[in-house]
Design a protein around this motif. Structure first.
Motif, PDB file in Angstrom:
ATOM      1  N   PRO A   1      -8.768  17.728  15.011  1.00  0.00           N
ATOM      2  CA  PRO A   1      -8.636  18.789  14.016  1.00  0.00           C
ATOM      3  C   PRO A   1      -8.852  18.235  12.610  1.00  0.00           C
ATOM      4  O   PRO A   1      -8.723  17.025  12.383  1.00  0.00           O
ATOM      5  N   PRO A   2      -9.164  19.089  11.630  1.00  0.00           N
ATOM      6  CA  PRO A   2      -9.512  18.601  10.284  1.00  0.00           C
ATOM      7  C   PRO A   2      -8.415  17.766   9.613  1.00  0.00           C
ATOM      8  O   PRO A   2      -8.721  16.859   8.848  1.00  0.00           O
ATOM      9  N   GLY A   3      -7.160  18.046   9.884  1.00  0.00           N
ATOM     10  CA  GLY A   3      -6.088  17.326   9.220  1.00  0.00           C
ATOM     11  C   GLY A   3      -5.556  16.141   9.988  1.00  0.00           C
ATOM     12  O   GLY A   3      -4.501  15.595   9.636  1.00  0.00           O
ATOM     13  N   ALA A   4      -6.281  15.692  11.010  1.00  0.00           N
ATOM     14  CA  ALA A   4      -5.759  14.636  11.876  1.00  0.00           C
ATOM     15  C   ALA A   4      -5.790  13.278  11.194  1.00  0.00           C
ATOM     16  O   ALA A   4      -6.700  12.953  10.431  1.00  0.00           O
ATOM     17  N   ALA A   5      -4.782  12.481  11.499  1.00  0.00           N
ATOM     18  CA  ALA A   5      -4.778  11.073  11.136  1.00  0.00           C
ATOM     19  C   ALA A   5      -5.294  10.271  12.320  1.00  0.00           C
ATOM     20  O   ALA A   5      -5.629  10.836  13.369  1.00  0.00           O
ATOM     21  N   VAL A   6      -5.358   8.959  12.171  1.00  0.00           N
ATOM     22  CA  VAL A   6      -5.892   8.126  13.247  1.00  0.00           C
ATOM     23  C   VAL A   6      -5.096   6.832  13.340  1.00  0.00           C
ATOM     24  O   VAL A   6      -4.652   6.283  12.336  1.00  0.00           O
ATOM     25  N   ARG A   7      -4.892   6.383  14.556  1.00  0.00           N
ATOM     26  CA  ARG A   7      -4.264   5.087  14.804  1.00  0.00           C
ATOM     27  C   ARG A   7      -5.344   4.124  15.272  1.00  0.00           C
ATOM     28  O   ARG A   7      -6.118   4.437  16.175  1.00  0.00           O
ATOM     29  N   VAL A   8      -5.380   2.950  14.662  1.00  0.00           N
ATOM     30  CA  VAL A   8      -6.399   1.948  14.956  1.00  0.00           C
ATOM     31  C   VAL A   8      -5.729   0.754  15.621  1.00  0.00           C
ATOM     32  O   VAL A   8      -4.733   0.236  15.110  1.00  0.00           O
ATOM     33  N   THR A   9      -6.281   0.301  16.745  1.00  0.00           N
ATOM     34  CA  THR A   9      -5.734  -0.847  17.462  1.00  0.00           C
ATOM     35  C   THR A   9      -6.788  -1.941  17.543  1.00  0.00           C
ATOM     36  O   THR A   9      -7.951  -1.673  17.850  1.00  0.00           O
ATOM     37  N   SER A  10      -6.357  -3.167  17.258  1.00  0.00           N
ATOM     38  CA  SER A  10      -7.254  -4.315  17.238  1.00  0.00           C
ATOM     39  C   SER A  10      -7.218  -5.067  18.568  1.00  0.00           C
ATOM     40  O   SER A  10      -6.253  -4.966  19.336  1.00  0.00           O
ATOM     41  N   LEU A  11      -8.258  -5.866  18.807  1.00  0.00           N
ATOM     42  CA  LEU A  11      -8.285  -6.750  19.969  1.00  0.00           C
ATOM     43  C   LEU A  11      -7.349  -7.937  19.816  1.00  0.00           C
ATOM     44  O   LEU A  11      -7.039  -8.605  20.803  1.00  0.00           O
ATOM     45  N   GLU A  12      -6.924  -8.241  18.578  1.00  0.00           N
ATOM     46  CA  GLU A  12      -6.116  -9.447  18.383  1.00  0.00           C
ATOM     47  C   GLU A  12      -4.833  -9.370  19.204  1.00  0.00           C
ATOM     48  O   GLU A  12      -4.293  -8.290  19.458  1.00  0.00           O
ATOM     49  N   THR A  13      -4.360 -10.527  19.609  1.00  0.00           N
ATOM     50  CA  THR A  13      -3.254 -10.590  20.567  1.00  0.00           C
ATOM     51  C   THR A  13      -1.886 -10.415  19.928  1.00  0.00           C
ATOM     52  O   THR A  13      -0.895 -10.220  20.629  1.00  0.00           O
ATOM     53  N   GLY A  14      -1.785 -10.501  18.623  1.00  0.00           N
ATOM     54  CA  GLY A  14      -0.499 -10.343  17.959  1.00  0.00           C
ATOM     55  C   GLY A  14      -0.703 -10.215  16.469  1.00  0.00           C
ATOM     56  O   GLY A  14      -1.815 -10.274  15.963  1.00  0.00           O
ATOM     57  N   GLY A  15       0.399 -10.032  15.743  1.00  0.00           N
ATOM     58  CA  GLY A  15       0.309  -9.879  14.299  1.00  0.00           C
ATOM     59  C   GLY A  15       0.909  -8.570  13.848  1.00  0.00           C
ATOM     60  O   GLY A  15       0.903  -7.567  14.584  1.00  0.00           O
ATOM     61  N   ALA A  16       1.416  -8.575  12.625  1.00  0.00           N
ATOM     62  CA  ALA A  16       2.107  -7.403  12.096  1.00  0.00           C
ATOM     63  C   ALA A  16       1.180  -6.207  11.915  1.00  0.00           C
ATOM     64  O   ALA A  16       1.639  -5.069  11.882  1.00  0.00           O
ATOM     65  N   TYR A  17      -0.130  -6.452  11.778  1.00  0.00           N
ATOM     66  CA  TYR A  17      -1.059  -5.359  11.497  1.00  0.00           C
ATOM     67  C   TYR A  17      -2.066  -5.170  12.634  1.00  0.00           C
ATOM     68  O   TYR A  17      -3.171  -4.685  12.413  1.00  0.00           O
ATOM     69  N   ARG A  18      -1.672  -5.542  13.836  1.00  0.00           N
ATOM     70  CA  ARG A  18      -2.551  -5.332  14.994  1.00  0.00           C
ATOM     71  C   ARG A  18      -2.812  -3.844  15.212  1.00  0.00           C
ATOM     72  O   ARG A  18      -3.917  -3.449  15.617  1.00  0.00           O
ATOM     73  N   VAL A  19      -1.799  -3.011  14.955  1.00  0.00           N
ATOM     74  CA  VAL A  19      -1.932  -1.560  15.053  1.00  0.00           C
ATOM     75  C   VAL A  19      -1.725  -0.980  13.656  1.00  0.00           C
ATOM     76  O   VAL A  19      -0.755  -1.311  12.972  1.00  0.00           O
ATOM     77  N   MET A  20      -2.634  -0.139  13.231  1.00  0.00           N
ATOM     78  CA  MET A  20      -2.596   0.424  11.883  1.00  0.00           C
ATOM     79  C   MET A  20      -2.824   1.925  11.955  1.00  0.00           C
ATOM     80  O   MET A  20      -3.636   2.392  12.767  1.00  0.00           O
ATOM     81  N   GLU A  21      -2.110   2.682  11.147  1.00  0.00           N
ATOM     82  CA  GLU A  21      -2.325   4.126  11.074  1.00  0.00           C
ATOM     83  C   GLU A  21      -2.957   4.498   9.740  1.00  0.00           C
ATOM     84  O   GLU A  21      -2.598   3.951   8.701  1.00  0.00           O
ATOM     85  N   MET A  22      -3.877   5.420   9.799  1.00  0.00           N
ATOM     86  CA  MET A  22      -4.632   5.849   8.635  1.00  0.00           C
ATOM     87  C   MET A  22      -4.448   7.350   8.451  1.00  0.00           C
ATOM     88  O   MET A  22      -4.695   8.129   9.376  1.00  0.00           O
ATOM     89  N   GLY A  23      -3.972   7.744   7.282  1.00  0.00           N
ATOM     90  CA  GLY A  23      -3.737   9.155   7.008  1.00  0.00           C
ATOM     91  C   GLY A  23      -5.020   9.948   6.891  1.00  0.00           C
ATOM     92  O   GLY A  23      -6.124   9.395   6.846  1.00  0.00           O
ATOM     93  N   ARG A  24      -4.874  11.266   6.819  1.00  0.00           N
ATOM     94  CA  ARG A  24      -6.049  12.143   6.855  1.00  0.00           C
ATOM     95  C   ARG A  24      -6.974  11.935   5.656  1.00  0.00           C
ATOM     96  O   ARG A  24      -8.193  12.106   5.773  1.00  0.00           O
ATOM     97  N   THR A  25      -6.411  11.557   4.468  1.00  0.00           N
ATOM     98  CA  THR A  25      -7.268  11.359   3.295  1.00  0.00           C
ATOM     99  C   THR A  25      -8.257  10.243   3.546  1.00  0.00           C
ATOM    100  O   THR A  25      -9.458  10.365   3.254  1.00  0.00           O
ATOM    101  N   TYR A  26      -7.786   9.127   4.074  1.00  0.00           N
ATOM    102  CA  TYR A  26      -8.681   8.014   4.396  1.00  0.00           C
ATOM    103  C   TYR A  26      -9.591   8.354   5.569  1.00  0.00           C
ATOM    104  O   TYR A  26     -10.789   8.049   5.555  1.00  0.00           O
ATOM    105  N   ALA A  27      -9.016   8.959   6.613  1.00  0.00           N
ATOM    106  CA  ALA A  27      -9.802   9.230   7.811  1.00  0.00           C
ATOM    107  C   ALA A  27     -10.981  10.148   7.532  1.00  0.00           C
ATOM    108  O   ALA A  27     -12.037  10.029   8.168  1.00  0.00           O
ATOM    109  N   ARG A  28     -10.829  11.065   6.575  1.00  0.00           N
ATOM    110  CA  ARG A  28     -11.875  12.029   6.277  1.00  0.00           C
ATOM    111  C   ARG A  28     -12.764  11.615   5.110  1.00  0.00           C
ATOM    112  O   ARG A  28     -13.727  12.311   4.782  1.00  0.00           O
TER     113      ARG A  28
END
Length: 386
Positions: free
Chosen positions: A314-341
């Motif tokens: 949907p137009p207002g959706a955010a997105v969750r991004v997951t990396s291949l890296e095996t660990g780390g504080a930022y392996r999974v990141m969420e991006m709000g709708r302003t950035y995603a669009r």
């Protein structure tokens, strides 16, 4: 027992170390304090910007601005630059006031005890902030705690301590603020040239430290970047790297059968060749790291919003991004709708017209405007519509 014997048994009054010079006075402390206060104010405000861009509260996550594209580059460059300058200013400030740190007796009343406690808190928090920040930009963490939350919390302690100190010392600061302030009349006239020399030397030291470190983010000054831990032009494909593929645990085995998964109402997956077959977009965007370095580069890839639309987001959706890296504080990141669009937010496949190197996130990475480097996720494996 005779009187001379009694005198010999009395504890001797501890004496602070003696530095040569006559400038351990309120006028010098106020003059240096003006610069130091301004540096801490800039550090505090830009630090808040950096922290909340990295860790936005839930109510603000979808409204963070993606413009101007260079916003985070400027704010974080200011944060690190003024933080390094504040180290010089803080050392001179402590030199100017050090005799008062060793007054005897150490506590004369309840009010005096509270004032001494506030000064101790101010000195401890200020020293911790500037020196822990310096070690952070060098990526050296000789402590058992997590740097980001502790640095953020102590910043509030330092800011409150500074405001309390200003409130308590307001009459003395006012008396010594300007050249013609009444409080300056009581100071020895012969100290004036020495004080001016000290301030000129301090300004020269701050200028030298700034010019030899700020080139890591102000690229026109990159040739003068002698003391900063990063040079903006050093690294694979002309960009610095903080976390390599080897350090992230991303090897050939993880990339052999790589496919991008896009999860949403209409989930699908794509190989890198299929991603390259989609409409490609190029954007010249800076990548700015929390350690203070930043470089502008030409990135190419597929718009994130195009991938989300294909998944039925949907137009207002955010997105969750997951990396291949095996660990780390930022392996999974969420991006709000302003950035995603945003039309400049890309799943980047190329850098400078060439395929991404492994250390820059091959086979695909996120690049978005006005975004901290730790959130420009490398080695992207999955996009999930939220």
């Amino acid at each position: 027992m005779t009187a001379p014997t009694r005198r010999r048994l009395l504890p001797a009054r501890p004496r602070p170390p003696s530095f040569s010079g006559r400038l351990h006075d309120a006028r010098t402390a106020t003059a240096v304090g003006r610069w130091l206060g301004a540096a801490f104010a800039v550090c505090f405000v830009t630090g808040l910007i950096s922290h909340y861009l990295q860790h936005p509260p839930p109510w603000a996550a979808g409204a963070l601005p993606s413009r101007p594209v260079w916003g985070y580059r400027v704010s974080q460059g200011l944060h690190v630059g003024t933080g390094i300058a504040a180290i010089v200013l803080l050392l001179v400030k402590l030199w100017a006031v050090y005799p008062r740190l060793f007054v005897w007796p150490p506590v004369r009343s309840v009010r005096h005890a509270l004032e001494r406690l506030s000064v101790a808190l101010l000195v401890a928090s200020a020293v911790f902030e500037v020196f822990s920040g310096l070690l952070n930009i060098a990526e050296w963490y000789p402590w058992p705690f997590s740097f980001v939350p502790v640095h953020f919390a102590v910043a509030w302690v330092a800011a409150g301590s500074i405001l309390l100190h200003i409130a308590v010392k307001a009459p003395e600061i006012r008396a010594h603020w300007g050249r013609r302030s009444p409080g300056t009349l009581a100071l020895p006239a012969q100290d004036g040239p020495d004080r001016r020399t000290l301030m000129l030397g301090l300004g020269a030291a701050v200028g030298a430290v700034t010019l030899t470190t700020v080139g890591q983010s102000v690229t026109p000054l990159a040739r003068l970047d002698l003391l900063a831990p990063r040079h903006p032009g050093h690294g694979p494909q002309g960009l610095p790297v903080n976390r390599t593929a080897a350090a992230a645990g991303v090897g050939e085995a993880a990339l052999r059968d790589w496919r991008l998964e896009v999860l949403g109402p209409l989930p699908y997956s794509l190989t890198r060749a299929q991603l390259l077959a989609l409409p490609q977009v190029e954007a010249r965007l800076p990548i700015a790291c929390v350690e203070g370095w930043s470089v502008e580069a030409l990135w190419g890839g597929v718009r994130i919003r195009d991938l989300l639309d294909r998944a039925g987001a949907p137009p207002g959706a955010a997105v969750r991004v997951t990396s291949l890296e095996t660990g780390g504080a930022y392996r999974v990141m969420e991006m709000g709708r302003t950035y995603a669009r945003d039309p400049l937010t890309l799943l980047a496949l190329t850098l400078g017209g060439e395929p991404l190197s492994p250390d820059h996130g091959f086979p695909a990475r996120i690049i978005a405007p006005n975004r901290p480097g730790v959130l420009q996720t490398k080695w992207v494996a999955r996009l999930e519509v939220l």
